[in-house]
Design an enzyme around this catalytic site. Sequence first.
Site, PDB file in Angstrom:
ATOM      1  N   GLU A   8      -6.737   1.945  -8.217  1.00  0.00           N
ATOM      2  CA  GLU A   8      -5.677   2.911  -7.893  1.00  0.00           C
ATOM      3  C   GLU A   8      -4.688   3.081  -9.046  1.00  0.00           C
ATOM      4  O   GLU A   8      -4.394   4.186  -9.477  1.00  0.00           O
ATOM      5  CB  GLU A   8      -4.911   2.467  -6.645  1.00  0.00           C
ATOM      6  CG  GLU A   8      -5.624   2.733  -5.340  1.00  0.00           C
ATOM      7  CD  GLU A   8      -4.738   2.421  -4.151  1.00  0.00           C
ATOM      8  OE1 GLU A   8      -3.552   2.789  -4.201  1.00  0.00           O
ATOM      9  OE2 GLU A   8      -5.232   1.814  -3.187  1.00  0.00           O
ATOM     10  N   ASP A  86      -6.810  -0.499  -3.445  1.00  0.00           N
ATOM     11  CA  ASP A  86      -6.042  -1.640  -2.937  1.00  0.00           C
ATOM     12  C   ASP A  86      -6.588  -2.168  -1.615  1.00  0.00           C
ATOM     13  O   ASP A  86      -7.132  -1.405  -0.798  1.00  0.00           O
ATOM     14  CB  ASP A  86      -4.573  -1.244  -2.772  1.00  0.00           C
ATOM     15  CG  ASP A  86      -3.874  -1.074  -4.122  1.00  0.00           C
ATOM     16  OD1 ASP A  86      -4.436  -1.524  -5.132  1.00  0.00           O
ATOM     17  OD2 ASP A  86      -2.778  -0.489  -4.159  1.00  0.00           O
ATOM     18  N   ASP A  88      -5.926  -2.675   1.478  1.00  0.00           N
ATOM     19  CA  ASP A  88      -5.242  -2.409   2.740  1.00  0.00           C
ATOM     20  C   ASP A  88      -5.793  -1.117   3.327  1.00  0.00           C
ATOM     21  O   ASP A  88      -6.709  -0.509   2.775  1.00  0.00           O
ATOM     22  CB  ASP A  88      -3.719  -2.333   2.545  1.00  0.00           C
ATOM     23  CG  ASP A  88      -3.303  -1.281   1.510  1.00  0.00           C
ATOM     24  OD1 ASP A  88      -4.147  -0.424   1.141  1.00  0.00           O
ATOM     25  OD2 ASP A  88      -2.149  -1.313   1.067  1.00  0.00           O
ATOM     26  N   GLU A  90      -4.528   1.869   3.625  1.00  0.00           N
ATOM     27  CA  GLU A  90      -4.336   3.035   2.773  1.00  0.00           C
ATOM     28  C   GLU A  90      -5.344   3.023   1.615  1.00  0.00           C
ATOM     29  O   GLU A  90      -5.902   4.056   1.255  1.00  0.00           O
ATOM     30  CB  GLU A  90      -2.902   3.052   2.236  1.00  0.00           C
ATOM     31  CG  GLU A  90      -2.504   4.360   1.599  1.00  0.00           C
ATOM     32  CD  GLU A  90      -1.031   4.410   1.257  1.00  0.00           C
ATOM     33  OE1 GLU A  90      -0.559   5.503   0.909  1.00  0.00           O
ATOM     34  OE2 GLU A  90      -0.358   3.371   1.334  1.00  0.00           O
ATOM     35  N   TYR A 307      -1.705  -9.614  -3.658  1.00  0.00           N
ATOM     36  CA  TYR A 307      -1.354  -8.256  -3.243  1.00  0.00           C
ATOM     37  C   TYR A 307      -0.099  -8.262  -2.383  1.00  0.00           C
ATOM     38  O   TYR A 307       0.050  -9.100  -1.483  1.00  0.00           O
ATOM     39  CB  TYR A 307      -2.516  -7.627  -2.484  1.00  0.00           C
ATOM     40  CG  TYR A 307      -2.339  -6.155  -2.222  1.00  0.00           C
ATOM     41  CD1 TYR A 307      -2.107  -5.272  -3.262  1.00  0.00           C
ATOM     42  CD2 TYR A 307      -2.380  -5.641  -0.923  1.00  0.00           C
ATOM     43  CE1 TYR A 307      -1.937  -3.923  -3.045  1.00  0.00           C
ATOM     44  CE2 TYR A 307      -2.219  -4.290  -0.693  1.00  0.00           C
ATOM     45  CZ  TYR A 307      -1.991  -3.437  -1.749  1.00  0.00           C
ATOM     46  OH  TYR A 307      -1.814  -2.094  -1.518  1.00  0.00           O
ATOM     47  N   ARG A 309       1.326  -5.872  -0.357  1.00  0.00           N
ATOM     48  CA  ARG A 309       1.478  -5.154   0.918  1.00  0.00           C
ATOM     49  C   ARG A 309       0.655  -5.882   1.965  1.00  0.00           C
ATOM     50  O   ARG A 309      -0.556  -5.715   2.062  1.00  0.00           O
ATOM     51  CB  ARG A 309       1.028  -3.696   0.788  1.00  0.00           C
ATOM     52  CG  ARG A 309       1.970  -2.866  -0.081  1.00  0.00           C
ATOM     53  CD  ARG A 309       1.655  -1.384  -0.021  1.00  0.00           C
ATOM     54  NE  ARG A 309       2.542  -0.622  -0.871  1.00  0.00           N
ATOM     55  CZ  ARG A 309       2.294  -0.336  -2.150  1.00  0.00           C
ATOM     56  NH1 ARG A 309       1.152  -0.730  -2.704  1.00  0.00           N
ATOM     57  NH2 ARG A 309       3.148   0.356  -2.869  1.00  0.00           N
ATOM     58  N   HIS A 352      -6.347 -10.982   4.960  1.00  0.00           N
ATOM     59  CA  HIS A 352      -5.210 -10.826   4.059  1.00  0.00           C
ATOM     60  C   HIS A 352      -4.502 -12.159   3.872  1.00  0.00           C
ATOM     61  O   HIS A 352      -4.578 -13.047   4.702  1.00  0.00           O
ATOM     62  CB  HIS A 352      -4.230  -9.794   4.616  1.00  0.00           C
ATOM     63  CG  HIS A 352      -4.634  -8.392   4.286  1.00  0.00           C
ATOM     64  ND1 HIS A 352      -3.734  -7.365   4.197  1.00  0.00           N
ATOM     65  CD2 HIS A 352      -5.841  -7.858   4.013  1.00  0.00           C
ATOM     66  CE1 HIS A 352      -4.379  -6.248   3.887  1.00  0.00           C
ATOM     67  NE2 HIS A 352      -5.655  -6.536   3.781  1.00  0.00           N
TER      68      HIS A 352
END
Length: 710
Positions: A8, A86, A88, A90, A307, A309, A352
């Site tokens: 990204e 990434d 997640d 999104e 990461y 988020r 995560h």
Amino acid sequence: MSRLLIVESPGKIKKLRSILGSGWQVRASVGHIRQLANTGTGNLGFEAKNGQITCSYEPRDDRAKKTIADLKTAAKQADEIFIASDPDREGEVIGWHIAQVLGIKKPKRVVYQEITERAVQQAIAHPKSLDMDLVEAGRCRDCLDKLVGYRGSPLIWRLNNGAKSVGRVQSATLHLICQREREIQVFVPQDYWSVFVEYSEGFKAFYHGSMTGNEPDETTIEDAGSEAKTEESTRVTSQAAADALVEIAQAHPHHILSIEGKITPKKPPAPFTTSALQQAAGSRLKFSPEQTMQVAQKLYETGLITYMRTDSVILSPDYCAAAKKWLEQNDADNVPKKVAKQKGGKQTQEGHEAIRPTDIFKPSAELKQFLPEEQFKLYVLIWTRALASQCKPAQIRKTIVISQSGEVQWKAKGNLVEFKGYSKYWKDIKADTELPTLQPQQSLTLAQADSQQKQTQPPARYSEPKLVQLMEKKGIGRPSTYAPTIKTIKARGYVDLIKGKLQPTQIGMEVDQFMGGALPELLEAEFTAQMESSLDAIAQGNQEWQNYLIDWNRSYFAPALAKALKELPEPTGNYGGKVLQKSRTKCPGCSHPMSKVPSKKVKKKYFLKCENGCTADNGRGLVMFWSDRDKNWQVPQAKSDQPTPPAELTDYPCPACQQKMEIYSYHKDGQTKQMLRCSDPKARSDKKHKNAVYFQSKGRWWSPKYGELE
């Protein structure tokens, strides 16, 4: 063999190239490359027919168009393509869009929580397929947000106050701020008295009540303030009652009635989630949520943290082992027999991790040499919090002493840290009063008895960290949306940050009040949280996204919107049948927001007009036009009553046709200016003469095309 890794952020490319070596191309999508197109019914970009939703996508902007073209070129040169957006929800949607534009039927999805050689190589060795449940949850979120924004925003344009938009998460968040502001506005302060005694033995005690149960004018006033409170007595509601207690304290001997002491363990805090990081960085480093995420992104891209988020408090076994080893080497007394178990949220995404350093042994002195100050400060915050979570609990000795004079009791509290434990690294235990060694029934010597008049305080406005905490608690949004949502309501002019607190503007209050009458459900935290839970269910594969979206629109949003439109008054102020959008620029005559009037004749595609009857010097309606030179809105200058002097012929040849040029005088911005132009009016109209002019500048003639005239 050529391999292509698509990420990204461009900030990761350098680090990843150093890990992957030759034979690899690393390219960045620069976040989202596509969005729902502004086509179809209501420009929503999606249509629902026969229980199915068809979406139309387009590049987000010109930069995205170029990025897509570059990715296609790189993909043609690659034998193998990996998508490493990434880790997640999104990121999963971005990965899907990349696969769509490149025509990859079975994309190889690479997921890593940290940009380290071990994590990246392991992820590439074990690629996955795209998680279509996460993709569908993301697509549903996009459709929901556009539906609410595009259908709901025109309602608030009727306010004619410059309000621009409403949003699914945005409006609920604004409502929290406006709700608190209304509580402050209606708050009526109440006087009360705090009564205390000071003993020669070296401690202070506060009025605690009467043994008879007939307390004089005591109160249960609740202080609505959310800030930390100083220690005080049971509140007394009148000066007379406070004076009576002081007299009792002075008239009767004092002795210890009871002493209660115990050692209480305090559990280490969990390592950082996104929300907790934003709160801690806000309170300790004075970073805004947006700034926190920007700095954390840099630390992640350089491979220093995992990461950023995440809503998980889980730490990898590798990190836990490394933290134990670090403590054994540097602080052996702080190694717990069993690490405290931390609880995560209900909707924590599996796989995560919490935010932590990638290498706990990396020397901070080394990092301080090359990291910018704000990055170093945030890294230290993350390092200490993650390590603290692996330490022993702190041991706190809590002591409560009750003394008595006559029938009145007095209370003193003391906290002593017997063992620092985790608080050696994460300092969250405030220094407190140390009480002297006392014995039951011990007589005490009164040094002073007095009272202090105080007032109850209104609830405090939210700081940005407090608002993030509240959004998380109420389920409004998700980790990736907290900072962008707060940024949006500030950019819209709905709230201002004043002395570190979020205060709604007049526009913000008007929008919230209006929405409370038009679409009240969208302001309710519970309603928004339920929508987030439905999106979570889609992400977990427990709900079909198209059915949910169609049903939500049919059962709630469409009827609610129709009802709102029916009950709202007709809009005032329009242009060609359209409601004019309000500008944030205020009329110089009446100070009301001016309306934007569409016009193809001006470069900005609209000019401003006052609709309250204000007039300009020429007697016409007051309008303003944008000045590119001055970068502001300006009222057109009235033409001078003085006649323009006739043109003066010169010997300078026209660069286009060699005829003599003339000095032409004209008025601009209230000033008389001069230029050289061809003296032949017919010749001036052809294309050759378009730039054949010279302007007067510092006593010389100058042309943008031909330069200075000799």
